[in-house]
Design a protein around this motif. Structure first.
Motif, mmCIF file in Angstrom:
data_model
loop_
_atom_site.group_PDB
_atom_site.id
_atom_site.type_symbol
_atom_site.label_atom_id
_atom_site.label_comp_id
_atom_site.label_asym_id
_atom_site.label_seq_id
_atom_site.Cartn_x
_atom_site.Cartn_y
_atom_site.Cartn_z
ATOM 1 N N TRP A 511 -9.045 -20.132 -29.847
ATOM 2 C CA TRP A 511 -7.773 -19.766 -28.710
ATOM 3 C C TRP A 511 -6.770 -19.632 -29.765
ATOM 4 C CZ3 TRP A 511 -7.731 -20.588 -23.901
ATOM 5 C CH2 TRP A 511 -8.965 -20.371 -23.460
ATOM 6 N N GLU A 512 -7.323 -20.362 -31.048
ATOM 7 C CA GLU A 512 -5.800 -20.530 -31.994
ATOM 8 C C GLU A 512 -5.210 -18.859 -32.048
ATOM 9 O OE1 GLU A 512 -9.627 -20.929 -34.735
ATOM 10 O OE2 GLU A 512 -8.312 -21.874 -32.579
ATOM 11 N N SER A 514 -5.603 -16.195 -29.702
ATOM 12 C CA SER A 514 -5.602 -15.276 -28.496
ATOM 13 C C SER A 514 -4.148 -15.604 -28.218
ATOM 14 C CB SER A 514 -6.970 -16.037 -27.585
ATOM 15 O OG SER A 514 -7.769 -16.415 -28.114
ATOM 16 N N TYR A 529 -3.903 -20.562 -26.085
ATOM 17 C CA TYR A 529 -3.586 -22.118 -26.069
ATOM 18 C C TYR A 529 -3.234 -23.182 -25.346
ATOM 19 C CZ TYR A 529 -0.653 -21.559 -30.049
ATOM 20 O OH TYR A 529 -0.007 -21.188 -31.094
ATOM 21 N N TYR A 530 -1.848 -22.524 -24.967
ATOM 22 C CA TYR A 530 -1.534 -23.462 -24.098
ATOM 23 C C TYR A 530 -1.010 -23.127 -22.951
ATOM 24 C CZ TYR A 530 2.595 -22.485 -27.538
ATOM 25 O OH TYR A 530 3.445 -22.941 -28.345
ATOM 26 N N LEU A 532 -4.630 -24.443 -22.878
ATOM 27 C CA LEU A 532 -4.973 -25.851 -22.519
ATOM 28 C C LEU A 532 -4.287 -27.056 -22.088
ATOM 29 C CD1 LEU A 532 -7.084 -25.490 -25.581
ATOM 30 C CD2 LEU A 532 -8.015 -24.706 -23.627
ATOM 31 N N PHE A 892 -7.357 -31.204 -28.802
ATOM 32 C CA PHE A 892 -7.509 -29.454 -28.750
ATOM 33 C C PHE A 892 -8.703 -29.384 -30.531
ATOM 34 C CE2 PHE A 892 -4.012 -30.621 -25.849
ATOM 35 C CZ PHE A 892 -4.527 -30.441 -25.071
ATOM 36 N N VAL A 896 -4.664 -25.240 -33.276
ATOM 37 C CA VAL A 896 -3.647 -24.708 -32.340
ATOM 38 C C VAL A 896 -3.000 -26.321 -32.218
ATOM 39 C CG1 VAL A 896 -4.018 -25.656 -29.721
ATOM 40 C CG2 VAL A 896 -5.869 -24.435 -30.666
#
Length: 912
Positions: A511-512, A514, A529-530, A532, A892, A896
């Motif tokens: 995610w970090e 992406s 990642y926002y 999440l 998380f 992230v």
């Protein structure tokens, strides 16, 4: 339809692809031209403008025109061009001048001019069919800034109506009720104020002026709506201010949590956003009134994620239309959630994957998904998702027909809510089609110029983008939220699992690194990642909504109270990104006192300290370290927490240094080696506050798992560590294919805690009683300098700057100079002061207190001090906010958390 017809009729095996592509490009250009919207752009008037203005028709000399008074008339039929007609009064805001005409077959320009008291003051709308319209003005002989706007197409003999509307600050021009300068209002209203006459010019070659309708008592509907909006906003602001200004944080919280406060705050936020964009809505509409007064749908609308470009007006229009067509939306929760999701999603253009330049219809998508739901064709996620989740269902790039097709093609092995994300495994991954045409060179040729529907992707295959988009469509066809996700040179997809979490699949990294795919709507910021954070906010929806209302209320609060309200809002819902953004701004307010910040943040400390004591809550402190090495390439890559990065050493000996910003407590070390490049021998050294290295671990202490790409585990050590040095040795045989990396590390994780521990009083500001001397010598860490009381009673007070947990205070007296009595008092911020009596001997006094300022009161004797030291752990305001965020975000990925903290906390321009 034309491109599809050509594809069907074209013999692709014999086609000349170059000619075909040129033909397609031409048709795309023609299509774009036919779909073009009325646009406006700013034009700065200068000398070039004057030349452009004076083309086929000369500007009429106004002082030579006849003037016809029309004070007793409301209209004039068959007006003559070149004649200046009085309006019968000076125009007022909301007034309309309406001009009717019949278009000829020429392209000559014509104009409607509203004139002021003199011929050098006017607002002019000059229309040039086939070209851009110019809206400009002249004030005291000086040209004003102009606006270019697109003139709508007119047919020969067509009747049309031009309306010029005056507002408080601008003019707006309409042709057949289409606003020519909708985005850019002509803003010289303040200069051209006294408009009392109208002049028609041009019209050669067939154009006929047929009627002028002069301003009457009726105002423009748009002006009425603007005034209604302003009045509503004023009333709402007054009510909110009464309930927020000067009130305690708890009182503001109670107001925000009430039905009255909910409607006031969200109504104001919604209407203010529309007003800020110089838009308006008809507040007299009964359905709109219901939306604005119904707490459930209003909360849902305002807490279902951001709307791109703040298109709340468009969202309201869609929502009103949906409710009018389906009244059950008012009473059925699922229908309401889907309706809100549809409104906020389709407030902006939703692309169609097969034909990217075309848009989808929100009403059709809403009806399709409700129909499928009632037939039992959708998975449980559709019924359990919030309106925010459903945005990533109804906003599918695939049409309803495509979704029905792909649902029927779902493999049995993954046709269930938990495994639907595996459907992509049935797709063919390929970079070239059967004819050898590469996807990367020309997607159109790769797919034989067919529209890239889900069916086409499935039949022909494709690379990562095609696979992820096909998977997204299949997942969405079952009512499950999904979206494509952009990565570095890759496309993955994410979907919402039955356990309530988002899963990132077909991914090359985490995610970090992406990003939300282009064309996918997102809240807050684009990094994926926002999602999440927003997902966690939606899981605690009541708290998120209260937090959002408190954020809005803080806008009306006094500057001194704003920080306290926002800090409490971040406690109610730590996942509300917007609250943290505004908390940062409030903390940077120069009028905010440090005492207020400390008092507000103090409640974080007890729970944070307890949380830190649990080894399960250790975090990766290598993310905080500065990593350097003369031997390793990309040394920072292994501690980035990002999949796919590694550090490489081409030498047989390599050294790695990690410097921590504060003393560290190291509890464990984890090393992920790359393939067969594990160091056969390594030593780990720790440096304490004395600057000396101590050997703390070697490879003999490790626990190893795995053979290829093995993993080494080491326990921690007791000493506080400022720096870690790792010396490694390894030698790999050459493979005769170039340089060999002897040592490679793909991941290094150091679990523990960072502490600002030490003499928290050293060098801090200090004040003392009037007769005392050498005040600054108390904290200069030099026993050759002295502080002398010079009185029976004396005192000194140390500002520790940060909130500190003080373990003890150590007095260093000149021999024989100890006082008879000592009391110590301490406090944090604006909180109460606590005092206690110190027992003799007055040397090293245990405290275990939390303080930001400490005062020592001395009585009796002849006190002379060489210095004083207060030992403990200091917590800056930013560190406390980090701990607060860390406690909330521990589910998380660490990388992230680091990125979010860097964006929200590290960037705060504030020091204690």
């Amino acid at each position: 339809f034309i491109p599809r017809l050509l594809v069907v009729s074209w013999d692709l095996e014999r086609a000349d692809c170059n000619k075909f592509q040129k033909m397609m490009n031409l048709m795309v250009l023609l299509l774009c031209a036919s779909l073009s919207q009325y646009t406006a752009t700013i034009y700065d008037a200068d000398e070039d403008y004057q030349e452009d203005y004076e083309d086929a028709e000369e500007i009429i000399a106004y002082n030579e025109l006849d003037e016809t008074e029309l004070e007793s008339f409301e209209k004039i039929d068959n007006p003559e061009k070149g004649t200046k007609y009085s309006l019968g009064k000076a125009m007022e805001p909301g007034d309309i001048v309406e001009v009717h005409a019949s278009y000829g077959n020429n392209k000559n320009s014509f104009s409607v001019t509203l004139m002021g008291d003199t011929d050098d003051n006017f607002f002019k709308s000059r229309f040039r069919p086939g070209k851009k319209t110019i809206l400009t003005g002249k004030v005291e002989g000086e040209w004003q800034q102009g606006v270019y706007a697109q003139w709508p197409r007119l047919n020969s003999g067509q009747d049309f109506v031009i309306k010029v509307v005056m507002y408080d600050e601008s003019y707006e021009v309409f042709v057949d009720d289409i606003a020519l300068n909708h985005n850019y209002k002509f803003s010289t209203r303040n200069e051209v104020r006294c408009v009392n006459s109208v002049l028609l010019a041009g019209g050669n070659g067939g154009l006929t002026w047929t009627r002028i309708i002069l301003p009457g008592e009726n105002k423009s509907d748009k002006y009425r709506m603007i005034k209604d909006l302003e009045e509503n906003l004023s009333d709402l602001k007054e009510r909110i201010t009464d309930n927020v200004n000067g009130q305690s944080t708890n009182a503001v919280k109670q107001y925000a949590n009430s039905a009255e406060g909910t409607i006031d705050l969200f109504q104001w936020r919604l209407l203010q956003t529309i007003s800020d964009k110089s838009e308006m809505i008809d507040l007299d509409d009964s359905t709109l009134q219901w939306i604005l007064s119904n707490q459930e749908i209003l909360e849902m609308l305002m807490t279902s994620g951001d709307i791109a470009n703040d298109n709340y007006k468009k969202a309201l229009i869609i929502l009103v239309k949906l409710i009018n067509e389906d009244p059950l939306i008012k009473t059925v929760p699922l229908r309401m959630r889907l309706a809100v999701a549809t409104a906020v999603t389709f407030a902006n253009r939703v692309r169609r994957m097969a034909v990217p330049h075309s848009c989808q219809n929100g009403m059709s998508k809403y009806k399709s998904f409700m129909d499928w739901s009632e037939k039992g064709l959708l998975y449980e996620q559709f019924n359990s998702g919030t309106a925010w989740h459903l945005r990533y269902v109804v906003g599918s790039w695939a049409t309803s027909e495509e979704l029905e097709w792909v649902r029927a093609k779902t493999p049995d092995s993954c046709d269930n809510p938990a495994d639907i994300g595996k459907g992509y495994k049935g797709m063919v991954g390929r970079g070239a089609n059967a004819e050898g045409l590469w996807l990367g060179h020309s997607p159109n040729r790769f797919y034989y110029f067919q529209p890239q529907t889900l069916k086409t992707l499935h039949e022909i295959g494709g690379a990562c983008g095609a696979i992820s988009k096909f998977s997204t469509g299949m997942i969405q066809s079952h009512g499950v939220p999904a979206m494509p996700v952009g990565m570095i040179k890759h496309c993955a997809f994410a979907w919402w699992k039955p356990d309530g979490e988002w899963s990132l699949d077909y991914a090359s990294s985490g995610w970090e690194v992406s990003k939300t795919h282009r064309g996918i709507q997102y809240s807050w910021e684009r990094p994926a990642y926002y999602f999440l954070l927003m997902n966690s906010a939606q899981k605690h929806l009541a708290e998120y909504r209260l937090s959002e209302k408190m954020r809005i209320a803080a806008k009306m609060a006094l500057s001194g109270d704003r920080f306290e309200i926002l800090e409490e809002a971040s406690t109610v819902s730590p996942y509300n990104f917007d609250v943290w953004v505004e908390l940062r701004a409030a903390m940077e307010d120069p009028t905010l006192e440090k005492a207020t910040i400390h008092s507000t943040l103090l409640p974080i400390l007890p729970s944070a300290r307890e949380w830190q004591k649990d080894p399960e809550n250790d975090h990766d402190i290598s993310l905080e370290a500065t990593v350097t090495s003369e031997d390793f390439v990309n040394a920072t890559g292994m501690v980035s927490g990002i999949k796919g990065y590694r550090a490489t050493c081409a030498s047989t000996i390599g050294e790695l240094l990690l410097d921590f910003p504060d003393p560290a407590e190291v509890n464990s070390i984890y090393i992920q080696w790359w393939k067969w490049s594990k160091a056969k021998h390594y030593d780990v050294y720790a440096m304490g506050s004395d600057g000396e290295y101590v050997l703390v671990k070697t490879q003999a202490d490790e626990r190893v798992e795995g053979r290829k790409s093995p993993r080494s585990f080491l326990d921690g050590w007791g000493m506080k560590t400022n720096r870690i040095k790792i010396e490694m040795r390894n030698e790999r045989p050459s493979n005769n294919e170039g340089p060999v990396n002897h040592i490679e590390i793909s991941k290094l994780i150091i679990k523990g805690r960072l502490y600002d521990y030490g003499a928290v009083s050293d060098g801090r500001p200090v004040t003392s009683s009037e007769l005392s001397t050498g005040t600054e010598n108390l904290v200069d860490n030099d026993e050759n300098t002295l502080w002398t009381a010079n009185a029976e009673s004396s005192w000194f007070e140390i500002d520790l700057g940060k909130i500190c947990v003080v373990d003890d205070v150590e007095f260093s007296w000149m021999e024989g100079t100890q006082p008879d009595h000592i009391t110590i008092s301490y406090k944090v911020g604006n909180g109460p002061e606590t005092e206690f009596v110190v027992d003799q001997p007055f040397d090293k006094v245990p405290l275990d207190v939390t303080a930001a300022t400490v005062r020592v009161n001395i009585r009796g004797g002849n006190p002379i001090l060489k210095g004083i030291k207060m030992h403990g752990t200091a917590y800056s305001s930013k560190q406390l906010l980090k701990l607060k965020m860390e406690m909330a975000y521990d589910q998380f990925p660490p990388a992230v958390n680091k990125k979010v903290m860097r964006r929200l906390i590290d960037a705060i321009e504030y020091t204690d």
